[in-house]
Write a protein that holds these residues in place. Structure first.
Motif, mmCIF file in Angstrom:
data_model
loop_
_atom_site.group_PDB
_atom_site.id
_atom_site.type_symbol
_atom_site.label_atom_id
_atom_site.label_comp_id
_atom_site.label_asym_id
_atom_site.label_seq_id
_atom_site.Cartn_x
_atom_site.Cartn_y
_atom_site.Cartn_z
ATOM 1 N N UNK A 61 0.827 -1.206 0.000
ATOM 2 C CA UNK A 61 0.000 0.000 0.000
ATOM 3 C C UNK A 61 0.862 1.256 0.000
ATOM 4 N N UNK A 62 0.544 2.167 -0.931
ATOM 5 C CA UNK A 62 1.187 3.490 -0.975
ATOM 6 C C UNK A 62 0.305 4.467 -0.195
ATOM 7 N N UNK A 63 0.719 4.850 0.996
ATOM 8 C CA UNK A 63 -0.053 5.822 1.785
ATOM 9 C C UNK A 63 -1.084 5.132 2.650
ATOM 10 N N UNK A 64 -0.704 4.821 3.894
ATOM 11 C CA UNK A 64 -1.568 3.987 4.743
ATOM 12 C C UNK A 64 -2.283 4.749 5.834
ATOM 13 N N UNK A 65 -1.894 6.011 6.091
ATOM 14 C CA UNK A 65 -2.530 6.733 7.188
ATOM 15 C C UNK A 65 -2.406 5.943 8.480
ATOM 16 N N UNK A 66 -3.498 5.833 9.215
ATOM 17 C CA UNK A 66 -3.452 5.051 10.457
ATOM 18 C C UNK A 66 -3.997 3.632 10.264
ATOM 19 N N UNK A 132 -2.929 2.224 -4.300
ATOM 20 C CA UNK A 132 -2.234 3.496 -4.490
ATOM 21 C C UNK A 132 -3.117 4.597 -3.929
ATOM 22 N N UNK A 133 -2.668 5.195 -2.828
ATOM 23 C CA UNK A 133 -3.519 6.173 -2.126
ATOM 24 C C UNK A 133 -2.656 7.224 -1.432
ATOM 25 N N UNK A 134 -1.535 7.619 -2.103
ATOM 26 C CA UNK A 134 -0.670 8.634 -1.461
ATOM 27 C C UNK A 134 -0.973 9.998 -2.075
ATOM 28 N N UNK A 135 -0.068 10.561 -2.877
ATOM 29 C CA UNK A 135 -0.321 11.883 -3.479
ATOM 30 C C UNK A 135 -0.699 11.686 -4.950
ATOM 31 N N UNK A 155 -3.979 -7.244 -8.882
ATOM 32 C CA UNK A 155 -4.773 -6.030 -9.120
ATOM 33 C C UNK A 155 -4.112 -4.818 -8.472
ATOM 34 N N UNK A 156 -4.104 -3.711 -9.232
ATOM 35 C CA UNK A 156 -3.660 -2.424 -8.692
ATOM 36 C C UNK A 156 -4.889 -1.515 -8.617
ATOM 37 N N UNK A 157 -5.166 -1.006 -7.423
ATOM 38 C CA UNK A 157 -6.323 -0.129 -7.219
ATOM 39 C C UNK A 157 -5.811 1.258 -6.840
#
Ligand SMILES: C[S@@+](CC[C@H](N)C(=O)[O-])C[C@H]1O[C@@H](n2cnc3c(N)ncnc32)[C@H](O)[C@@H]1O
Length: 223
Positions: A61-66, A132-135, A155-157
């Motif tokens: 995961x790119x960008x996991x927050x908490x 993918x959930x970063x910038x 799969x890439x989401x």
């Protein structure tokens, strides 16, 4: 509430999502309280579906927050599976670790503090599922860094691709793709359109748009 569908559809989507984990509910309450942009439970449910359909054992995961989105995936991995969480904010990542420990999933998670684009270089894959959930303006970089490491059938989401608060609406994306409207340099719209064109034109992936949450591009590796 998503702007991508009616209240009724929103309600139906919510009603089909399992609400049986108090840790997830706590994480959702934190997002509401702090205004933190998690993927939300509809996308969480979709990610878990992807993990189950791919029989995922390895996830990045790119960008996991908490840890909200990763926490949705964790139960689908089985005890021998692994999800790599990445986050530049160390305090957020520490919270993710605590949530995973309390939920009983810490043994299947790796917590990597730092820039996801650097962390990915230390992993060979293969990954069955990537989020993918970063910038937004670095989504293409994330895809370039991970695409060779995605397993066939994996799969890439990418999240937040149809709507992004005041920065981008579905109408903006449509105007760009069909009408040739331009996107400002460095804008969310530019990042999303670059990403869309990159995955759409990749001969080794098939991409579809999934209008849940703030909108997803889901790209399956076909060869
Ligand atoms: C939209 S939030 C993601 C939340 C998480 N995926 C969820 O749904 O719960 C984006 C997160 O990515 C982090 N971030 C931004 N750029 C990053 C980077 N280059 N590497 C790792 N994390 C990054 C931000 O600090 C933020 O916590």
């Amino acid at each position: 509430m998503s702007i991508l569908h009616t209240d009724a559809v929103d309600h139906i989507l919510s009603s089909t999502v399992p609400h049986d984990d108090p840790i997830l509910e706590e994480m959702e309450a934190q997002a509401d309280r702090d205004g933190f942009p998690t993927i939300g439970h509809e996308v969480g449910s979709f990610l878990r579906l992807c993990a189950r359909l791919t029989g995922a054992r390895s996830v990045f995961e790119f960008g996991s927050g908490y840890g909200y989105s990763a926490y949705w995936v964790a139960p689908a991995l089985g005890a021998d599976g692994q999800i790599v969480l990445t986050e530049v904010d160390e305090a957020e990542l520490e919270q993710a670790r605590e949530y995973f420990e309390r939920g009983g999933y810490a043994d299947r998670a790796v917590f990597e503090a730092g820039d996801a684009l650097e962390v990915i270089e230390r992993y060979d894959g293969p990954f069955d599922l990537v989020l993918i959930d970063h910038e937004n303006h670095r989504y293409v970089d994330g895809f370039e860094a991970v695409r060779e490491k995605v397993a066939p059938g994996g799969v890439v989401v990418a999240d937040n691709v149809l709507n992004s608060g005041t920065e981008m609406t579905p109408r903006d994306l449509d105007a760009f793709l069909t009408g040739g409207a331009s996107a400002d340099a460095g804008s969310t719209l530019e990042g999303v359109t670059e990403y869309y064109e990159r995955v759409r034109d990749d001969p080794e992936f098939e991409t579809t748009v999934v209008p849940v949450g703030e909108g997803l591009f889901a790209s399956v590796r076909t060869s």
